[in-house]
Design a protein around this motif. Structure first.
Motif, PDB file in Angstrom:
ATOM      1  N   ALA A 106      41.695  44.916  42.168  1.00 51.41           N
ATOM      2  CA  ALA A 106      41.189  45.713  43.285  1.00 51.41           C
ATOM      3  C   ALA A 106      42.307  46.461  44.005  1.00 51.41           C
ATOM      4  CB  ALA A 106      40.435  44.822  44.271  1.00 51.41           C
ATOM      5  N   TYR A 107      43.501  45.868  44.079  1.00 51.51           N
ATOM      6  CA  TYR A 107      44.563  46.563  44.816  1.00 51.51           C
ATOM      7  C   TYR A 107      45.700  47.080  43.959  1.00 51.51           C
ATOM      8  CZ  TYR A 107      46.480  41.754  44.905  1.00 51.51           C
ATOM      9  OH  TYR A 107      46.917  40.497  44.578  1.00 51.51           O
ATOM     10  N   VAL A 108      45.722  46.739  42.650  1.00 49.45           N
ATOM     11  CA  VAL A 108      46.810  47.267  41.827  1.00 49.45           C
ATOM     12  C   VAL A 108      46.685  48.780  41.656  1.00 49.45           C
ATOM     13  CG1 VAL A 108      45.652  46.933  39.591  1.00 49.45           C
ATOM     14  CG2 VAL A 108      48.146  46.903  39.708  1.00 49.45           C
ATOM     15  N   GLY A 109      45.442  49.283  41.583  1.00 54.20           N
ATOM     16  CA  GLY A 109      45.246  50.727  41.455  1.00 54.20           C
ATOM     17  C   GLY A 109      45.740  51.484  42.670  1.00 54.20           C
ATOM     18  N   PRO A 110      45.263  51.144  43.881  1.00 54.67           N
ATOM     19  CA  PRO A 110      45.760  51.829  45.078  1.00 54.67           C
ATOM     20  C   PRO A 110      47.272  51.664  45.275  1.00 54.67           C
ATOM     21  CG  PRO A 110      43.729  50.665  45.570  1.00 54.67           C
ATOM     22  CD  PRO A 110      44.121  50.257  44.190  1.00 54.67           C
ATOM     23  N   PHE A 111      47.794  50.486  44.915  1.00 55.34           N
ATOM     24  CA  PHE A 111      49.233  50.273  45.060  1.00 55.34           C
ATOM     25  C   PHE A 111      50.017  51.213  44.139  1.00 55.34           C
ATOM     26  CE2 PHE A 111      53.072  47.889  43.672  1.00 55.34           C
ATOM     27  CZ  PHE A 111      53.751  47.892  44.875  1.00 55.34           C
ATOM     28  N   LYS A 112      49.574  51.306  42.886  1.00 49.30           N
ATOM     29  CA  LYS A 112      50.257  52.208  41.945  1.00 49.30           C
ATOM     30  C   LYS A 112      50.170  53.659  42.426  1.00 49.30           C
ATOM     31  CE  LYS A 112      50.203  53.844  37.170  1.00 49.30           C
ATOM     32  NZ  LYS A 112      49.582  53.754  35.835  1.00 49.30           N
ATOM     33  N   VAL A 115      52.676  54.115  45.317  1.00 48.37           N
ATOM     34  CA  VAL A 115      54.059  54.150  44.832  1.00 48.37           C
ATOM     35  C   VAL A 115      54.335  55.467  44.130  1.00 48.37           C
ATOM     36  CG1 VAL A 115      55.708  53.104  43.212  1.00 48.37           C
ATOM     37  CG2 VAL A 115      54.272  51.640  44.635  1.00 48.37           C
ATOM     38  N   THR A 116      53.387  55.888  43.303  1.00 53.27           N
ATOM     39  CA  THR A 116      53.569  57.146  42.577  1.00 53.27           C
ATOM     40  C   THR A 116      53.638  58.329  43.536  1.00 53.27           C
ATOM     41  OG1 THR A 116      52.407  56.248  40.647  1.00 53.27           O
ATOM     42  CG2 THR A 116      52.586  58.631  40.795  1.00 53.27           C
ATOM     43  N   ALA A 117      52.840  58.297  44.593  1.00 56.96           N
ATOM     44  CA  ALA A 117      52.859  59.401  45.574  1.00 56.96           C
ATOM     45  C   ALA A 117      54.228  59.516  46.227  1.00 56.96           C
ATOM     46  CB  ALA A 117      51.778  59.170  46.627  1.00 56.96           C
ATOM     47  N   TYR A 118      54.811  58.383  46.630  1.00 57.90           N
ATOM     48  CA  TYR A 118      56.151  58.415  47.211  1.00 57.90           C
ATOM     49  C   TYR A 118      57.183  58.827  46.162  1.00 57.90           C
ATOM     50  CZ  TYR A 118      54.282  55.881  51.262  1.00 57.90           C
ATOM     51  OH  TYR A 118      53.574  55.501  52.373  1.00 57.90           O
ATOM     52  N   ALA A 119      57.011  58.343  44.924  1.00 58.15           N
ATOM     53  CA  ALA A 119      57.978  58.641  43.865  1.00 58.15           C
ATOM     54  C   ALA A 119      57.994  60.127  43.539  1.00 58.15           C
ATOM     55  CB  ALA A 119      57.657  57.825  42.608  1.00 58.15           C
ATOM     56  N   ARG A 120      56.871  60.812  43.665  1.00 57.94           N
ATOM     57  CA  ARG A 120      56.825  62.244  43.364  1.00 57.94           C
ATOM     58  C   ARG A 120      57.620  63.060  44.383  1.00 57.94           C
ATOM     59  NH1 ARG A 120      50.450  62.467  41.416  1.00 57.94           N
ATOM     60  NH2 ARG A 120      50.888  61.620  39.323  1.00 57.94           N
ATOM     61  N   VAL A 129      54.833  56.074  37.526  1.00 54.54           N
ATOM     62  CA  VAL A 129      55.445  54.752  37.683  1.00 54.54           C
ATOM     63  C   VAL A 129      54.500  53.703  37.105  1.00 54.54           C
ATOM     64  CG1 VAL A 129      56.351  53.056  39.310  1.00 54.54           C
ATOM     65  CG2 VAL A 129      56.682  55.504  39.744  1.00 54.54           C
ATOM     66  N   SER A 130      55.017  52.859  36.227  1.00 50.26           N
ATOM     67  CA  SER A 130      54.221  51.775  35.634  1.00 50.26           C
ATOM     68  C   SER A 130      54.406  50.516  36.471  1.00 50.26           C
ATOM     69  CB  SER A 130      54.665  51.504  34.192  1.00 50.26           C
ATOM     70  OG  SER A 130      54.465  52.646  33.383  1.00 50.26           O
ATOM     71  N   ILE A 131      53.281  49.867  36.794  1.00 44.03           N
ATOM     72  CA  ILE A 131      53.293  48.670  37.636  1.00 44.03           C
ATOM     73  C   ILE A 131      52.759  47.485  36.837  1.00 44.03           C
ATOM     74  CG2 ILE A 131      52.419  47.603  39.743  1.00 44.03           C
ATOM     75  CD1 ILE A 131      54.325  49.863  40.308  1.00 44.03           C
ATOM     76  N   ASP A 132      53.440  46.345  36.924  1.00 44.77           N
ATOM     77  CA  ASP A 132      52.946  45.112  36.319  1.00 44.77           C
ATOM     78  C   ASP A 132      51.749  44.625  37.137  1.00 44.77           C
ATOM     79  OD1 ASP A 132      52.480  42.391  35.600  1.00 44.77           O
ATOM     80  OD2 ASP A 132      54.522  42.195  34.870  1.00 44.77           O
ATOM     81  N   ALA A 133      50.576  44.556  36.517  1.00 46.97           N
ATOM     82  CA  ALA A 133      49.353  44.198  37.249  1.00 46.97           C
ATOM     83  C   ALA A 133      49.391  42.770  37.759  1.00 46.97           C
ATOM     84  CB  ALA A 133      48.134  44.391  36.350  1.00 46.97           C
ATOM     85  N   ARG A 134      50.213  41.928  37.156  1.00 50.91           N
ATOM     86  CA  ARG A 134      50.261  40.523  37.581  1.00 50.91           C
ATOM     87  C   ARG A 134      51.239  40.298  38.719  1.00 50.91           C
ATOM     88  NH1 ARG A 134      53.310  36.170  36.260  1.00 50.91           N
ATOM     89  NH2 ARG A 134      54.496  37.438  34.792  1.00 50.91           N
ATOM     90  N   THR A 135      52.434  40.896  38.631  1.00 52.42           N
ATOM     91  CA  THR A 135      53.479  40.658  39.627  1.00 52.42           C
ATOM     92  C   THR A 135      53.645  41.809  40.614  1.00 52.42           C
ATOM     93  OG1 THR A 135      55.200  41.613  38.212  1.00 52.42           O
ATOM     94  CG2 THR A 135      54.730  39.258  37.951  1.00 52.42           C
ATOM     95  N   LEU A 136      53.001  42.950  40.334  1.00 52.14           N
ATOM     96  CA  LEU A 136      53.130  44.157  41.161  1.00 52.14           C
ATOM     97  C   LEU A 136      54.579  44.645  41.216  1.00 52.14           C
ATOM     98  CD1 LEU A 136      50.684  43.423  44.122  1.00 52.14           C
ATOM     99  CD2 LEU A 136      50.274  44.707  42.035  1.00 52.14           C
ATOM    100  N   GLU A 137      55.337  44.380  40.165  1.00 50.66           N
ATOM    101  CA  GLU A 137      56.700  44.897  40.084  1.00 50.66           C
ATOM    102  C   GLU A 137      56.703  46.198  39.275  1.00 50.66           C
ATOM    103  OE1 GLU A 137      58.830  41.749  38.254  1.00 50.66           O
ATOM    104  OE2 GLU A 137      59.107  40.623  40.119  1.00 50.66           O
ATOM    105  N   VAL A 138      57.671  47.042  39.584  1.00 49.00           N
ATOM    106  CA  VAL A 138      57.817  48.292  38.827  1.00 49.00           C
ATOM    107  C   VAL A 138      58.345  47.943  37.440  1.00 49.00           C
ATOM    108  CG1 VAL A 138      59.003  50.500  38.684  1.00 49.00           C
ATOM    109  CG2 VAL A 138      58.205  49.659  40.894  1.00 49.00           C
ATOM    110  N   GLU A 139      57.623  48.351  36.408  1.00 51.78           N
ATOM    111  CA  GLU A 139      58.035  48.075  35.036  1.00 51.78           C
ATOM    112  C   GLU A 139      58.881  49.206  34.456  1.00 51.78           C
ATOM    113  OE1 GLU A 139      54.691  45.315  32.954  1.00 51.78           O
ATOM    114  OE2 GLU A 139      54.195  47.439  33.156  1.00 51.78           O
TER     115      GLU A 139
END
Length: 239
Positions: A106-112, A115-120, A129-139
Protein backbone atom coordinates in the motif's frame (compact mmCIF):
# COMPACT_ATOMS: atom_id res chain seq x y z
CA UNK A 1 18.34 -126.56 7.52
CA UNK A 2 18.97 -124.74 10.77
CA UNK A 3 22.41 -123.72 9.57
CA UNK A 4 21.01 -122.39 6.33
CA UNK A 5 18.34 -120.49 8.22
CA UNK A 6 21.04 -119.05 10.49
CA UNK A 7 23.09 -117.91 7.53
CA UNK A 8 20.08 -116.32 5.90
CA UNK A 9 19.28 -114.40 9.06
CA UNK A 10 22.93 -113.39 9.46
CA UNK A 11 23.00 -112.15 5.88
CA UNK A 12 19.85 -110.13 6.44
CA UNK A 13 21.27 -108.71 9.66
CA UNK A 14 24.48 -107.65 7.97
CA UNK A 15 22.48 -105.97 5.21
CA UNK A 16 20.75 -103.68 7.78
CA UNK A 17 24.08 -102.18 9.03
CA UNK A 18 23.56 -102.70 12.76
CA UNK A 19 26.60 -100.58 13.66
CA UNK A 20 25.16 -97.44 12.06
CA UNK A 21 21.75 -98.17 13.55
CA UNK A 22 23.30 -98.54 17.00
CA UNK A 23 25.19 -95.22 16.58
CA UNK A 24 22.00 -93.40 15.57
CA UNK A 25 20.13 -94.92 18.50
CA UNK A 26 22.78 -93.84 20.98
CA UNK A 27 22.81 -90.30 19.48
CA UNK A 28 19.04 -90.08 19.71
CA UNK A 29 19.10 -91.21 23.32
CA UNK A 30 21.70 -88.52 24.15
CA UNK A 31 19.66 -85.91 22.34
CA UNK A 32 16.53 -86.83 24.26
CA UNK A 33 18.49 -86.73 27.51
CA UNK A 34 19.90 -83.24 26.71
CA UNK A 35 16.50 -81.89 25.74
CA UNK A 36 14.96 -83.27 28.88
CA UNK A 37 17.62 -81.65 31.02
CA UNK A 38 17.11 -78.31 29.19
CA UNK A 39 13.37 -78.56 29.68
CA UNK A 40 13.83 -79.13 33.40
CA UNK A 41 16.21 -76.16 33.63
CA UNK A 42 13.68 -73.94 31.84
CA UNK A 43 10.93 -75.08 34.20
CA UNK A 44 13.11 -74.13 37.16
CA UNK A 45 13.99 -70.75 35.61
CA UNK A 46 10.34 -70.07 34.86
CA UNK A 47 9.38 -70.92 38.41
CA UNK A 48 12.05 -68.58 39.76
CA UNK A 49 10.95 -65.69 37.52
CA UNK A 50 7.32 -66.31 38.38
CA UNK A 51 8.20 -66.19 42.06
CA UNK A 52 10.04 -62.88 41.57
CA UNK A 53 7.14 -61.47 39.55
CA UNK A 54 4.62 -62.53 42.18
CA UNK A 55 6.79 -61.03 44.89
CA UNK A 56 7.30 -57.72 43.10
CA UNK A 57 3.63 -57.55 42.17
CA UNK A 58 2.78 -57.37 45.82
CA UNK A 59 5.18 -54.46 46.14
CA UNK A 60 3.03 -52.21 43.95
CA UNK A 61 4.08 -52.85 40.36
CA UNK A 62 0.46 -52.64 39.29
CA UNK A 63 0.09 -49.31 41.06
CA UNK A 64 3.28 -47.99 39.54
CA UNK A 65 2.05 -49.05 36.12
CA UNK A 66 -1.17 -47.11 36.67
CA UNK A 67 0.83 -44.07 37.78
CA UNK A 68 3.00 -44.17 34.67
CA UNK A 69 -0.07 -44.52 32.49
CA UNK A 70 -1.53 -41.45 34.18
CA UNK A 71 1.71 -39.55 33.59
CA UNK A 72 1.63 -40.63 29.95
CA UNK A 73 -1.95 -39.40 29.61
CA UNK A 74 -0.97 -36.02 31.10
CA UNK A 75 1.98 -35.71 28.73
CA UNK A 76 -0.18 -36.58 25.74
CA UNK A 77 -2.70 -33.92 26.76
CA UNK A 78 0.14 -31.41 27.19
CA UNK A 79 1.50 -32.28 23.75
CA UNK A 80 -1.95 -31.82 22.22
CA UNK A 81 -2.28 -28.45 23.96
CA UNK A 82 1.15 -27.33 22.74
CA UNK A 83 0.30 -28.44 19.22
CA UNK A 84 -2.89 -26.41 19.32
CA UNK A 85 -0.99 -23.34 20.57
CA UNK A 86 1.67 -23.86 17.90
CA UNK A 87 -1.01 -24.07 15.23
CA UNK A 88 -2.62 -20.88 16.56
CA UNK A 89 0.75 -19.06 16.55
CA UNK A 90 1.48 -20.29 13.02
CA UNK A 91 -1.92 -19.04 11.87
CA UNK A 92 -1.37 -15.68 13.57
CA UNK A 93 2.07 -15.39 11.97
CA UNK A 94 0.62 -16.13 8.54
CA UNK A 95 -2.15 -13.54 9.02
CA UNK A 96 0.28 -10.87 10.25
CA UNK A 97 2.72 -11.62 7.43
CA UNK A 98 -0.11 -11.25 4.92
CA UNK A 99 -1.28 -7.99 6.49
CA UNK A 100 2.29 -6.69 6.54
CA UNK A 101 2.66 -7.55 2.87
CA UNK A 102 -0.59 -5.73 2.11
CA UNK A 103 0.56 -2.69 4.11
CA UNK A 104 3.94 -2.65 2.37
CA UNK A 105 2.30 -2.85 -1.03
CA UNK A 106 0.00 0.00 0.00
CA UNK A 107 2.81 2.46 0.70
CA UNK A 108 5.72 1.20 -1.40
CA UNK A 109 4.14 2.71 -4.52
CA UNK A 110 3.64 6.22 -3.09
CA UNK A 111 7.07 6.05 -1.45
CA UNK A 112 8.77 5.17 -4.74
CA UNK A 113 6.86 7.94 -6.52
CA UNK A 114 7.93 10.52 -3.93
CA UNK A 115 11.59 9.42 -4.00
CA UNK A 116 11.56 9.50 -7.78
CA UNK A 117 9.98 12.98 -7.79
CA UNK A 118 12.78 14.35 -5.61
CA UNK A 119 15.40 12.42 -7.60
CA UNK A 120 14.24 14.03 -10.87
CA UNK A 121 15.06 17.45 -9.44
CA UNK A 122 18.62 16.18 -8.91
CA UNK A 123 19.28 13.91 -11.86
CA UNK A 124 16.78 14.97 -14.50
CA UNK A 125 13.40 13.78 -15.77
CA UNK A 126 14.72 10.47 -17.14
CA UNK A 127 15.82 9.09 -13.77
CA UNK A 128 14.08 6.09 -12.17
CA UNK A 129 14.76 4.79 -8.68
CA UNK A 130 14.26 1.12 -7.77
CA UNK A 131 13.00 0.46 -4.24
CA UNK A 132 13.18 -2.82 -2.32
CA UNK A 133 9.52 -3.54 -1.49
CA UNK A 134 10.49 -5.38 1.69
CA UNK A 135 13.05 -3.01 3.25
CA UNK A 136 12.14 0.23 1.42
CA UNK A 137 15.83 0.72 0.63
CA UNK A 138 17.07 2.17 -2.65
CA UNK A 139 18.28 -0.74 -4.77
CA UNK A 140 19.45 1.03 -7.92
CA UNK A 141 19.28 4.19 -9.98
CA UNK A 142 18.45 4.14 -13.67
CA UNK A 143 19.68 7.21 -15.52
CA UNK A 144 19.53 7.61 -19.31
CA UNK A 145 18.89 3.88 -19.74
CA UNK A 146 21.81 2.79 -17.52
CA UNK A 147 20.99 1.03 -14.26
CA UNK A 148 23.61 1.22 -11.51
CA UNK A 149 23.20 -0.62 -8.18
CA UNK A 150 23.12 1.68 -5.17
CA UNK A 151 26.41 0.35 -3.76
CA UNK A 152 28.15 1.06 -7.07
CA UNK A 153 27.13 4.73 -7.21
CA UNK A 154 29.53 7.49 -6.26
CA UNK A 155 29.67 8.64 -2.66
CA UNK A 156 27.89 11.87 -3.53
CA UNK A 157 25.05 10.12 -5.38
CA UNK A 158 24.54 7.69 -2.52
CA UNK A 159 24.46 10.53 -0.01
CA UNK A 160 21.99 12.50 -2.12
CA UNK A 161 19.68 9.51 -2.50
CA UNK A 162 19.88 8.86 1.25
CA UNK A 163 18.79 12.44 1.96
CA UNK A 164 15.86 12.44 -0.46
CA UNK A 165 14.75 9.02 0.84
CA UNK A 166 14.44 10.49 4.32
CA UNK A 167 12.59 13.46 2.89
CA UNK A 168 10.16 11.12 1.12
CA UNK A 169 9.50 9.18 4.35
CA UNK A 170 8.68 12.35 6.25
CA UNK A 171 6.54 13.68 3.41
CA UNK A 172 4.39 10.55 3.40
CA UNK A 173 4.12 10.23 7.19
CA UNK A 174 3.35 13.88 7.89
CA UNK A 175 -0.12 14.93 6.75
CA UNK A 176 -0.78 18.63 6.10
CA UNK A 177 -2.83 20.59 8.61
CA UNK A 178 -6.17 22.08 7.72
CA UNK A 179 -4.52 25.29 6.53
CA UNK A 180 -2.19 23.35 4.23
CA UNK A 181 0.90 23.86 6.38
CA UNK A 182 3.17 20.86 7.02
CA UNK A 183 2.09 18.73 9.95
CA UNK A 184 5.56 18.90 11.44
CA UNK A 185 7.14 15.46 11.08
CA UNK A 186 10.65 16.82 11.19
CA UNK A 187 13.66 15.63 9.22
CA UNK A 188 17.00 16.58 10.77
CA UNK A 189 19.97 16.64 8.41
CA UNK A 190 23.29 17.09 10.19
CA UNK A 191 25.98 18.57 7.91
CA UNK A 192 25.36 16.12 5.04
CA UNK A 193 26.20 16.45 1.34
CA UNK A 194 29.94 16.85 1.86
CA UNK A 195 30.61 14.79 -1.27
CA UNK A 196 28.32 16.73 -3.61
CA UNK A 197 29.58 19.15 -6.25
CA UNK A 198 28.17 22.71 -6.52
CA UNK A 199 25.72 21.79 -9.29
CA UNK A 200 24.26 18.94 -7.23
CA UNK A 201 24.16 21.16 -4.13
CA UNK A 202 22.08 23.69 -6.02
CA UNK A 203 19.66 21.04 -7.22
CA UNK A 204 19.33 19.30 -3.87
CA UNK A 205 18.69 22.74 -2.39
CA UNK A 206 15.66 22.90 -4.67
CA UNK A 207 14.62 19.41 -3.54
CA UNK A 208 14.88 20.50 0.09
CA UNK A 209 12.75 23.52 -0.72
CA UNK A 210 10.07 21.34 -2.29
CA UNK A 211 10.22 18.88 0.63
CA UNK A 212 9.74 21.80 3.03
CA UNK A 213 6.19 22.13 1.70
CA UNK A 214 5.43 18.55 2.80
CA UNK A 215 7.32 18.32 6.08
CA UNK A 216 9.57 20.26 8.41
CA UNK A 217 13.24 20.07 7.36
CA UNK A 218 15.90 21.10 9.85
CA UNK A 219 19.46 21.36 8.57
CA UNK A 220 22.39 21.67 10.97
CA UNK A 221 25.64 22.77 9.36
CA UNK A 222 28.88 24.58 10.01
CA UNK A 223 29.09 25.51 6.30
CA UNK A 224 25.97 27.56 5.46
CA UNK A 225 27.15 28.09 1.92
CA UNK A 226 26.54 24.43 1.19
CA UNK A 227 22.78 25.00 1.56
CA UNK A 228 22.45 28.45 0.05
CA UNK A 229 20.39 26.92 -2.78
CA UNK A 230 17.45 26.16 -0.45
CA UNK A 231 14.83 28.75 -1.33
CA UNK A 232 12.58 30.06 1.42
CA UNK A 233 14.80 28.71 4.19
CA UNK A 234 14.75 30.29 7.63
CA UNK A 235 18.35 30.72 8.76
CA UNK A 236 19.13 30.65 12.49
CA UNK A 237 22.72 31.41 13.45
CA UNK A 238 24.03 29.89 16.67
CA UNK A 239 26.79 31.87 18.33
Amino acid sequence: TAAEACRAVQKELNATDPTSARAMLENAEQLVKGLSERAEALKIERAEKQAVLDSEGHKGLAGRLDEQRAVLDDLEREVDSENQRAAAVAHLHAVLADKREQAQQAYVGPFKDKVTAYARILFGPEVEVSIDARTLEVEARNLDGTTVPFDSLSGGAREQLAVITRLACAALVGRPNGDGAPAGVPVIIDDALGYSDPDRLEKIGAALGVAGRDCQVIVLTCEPGRYRGVGGATVVTLD
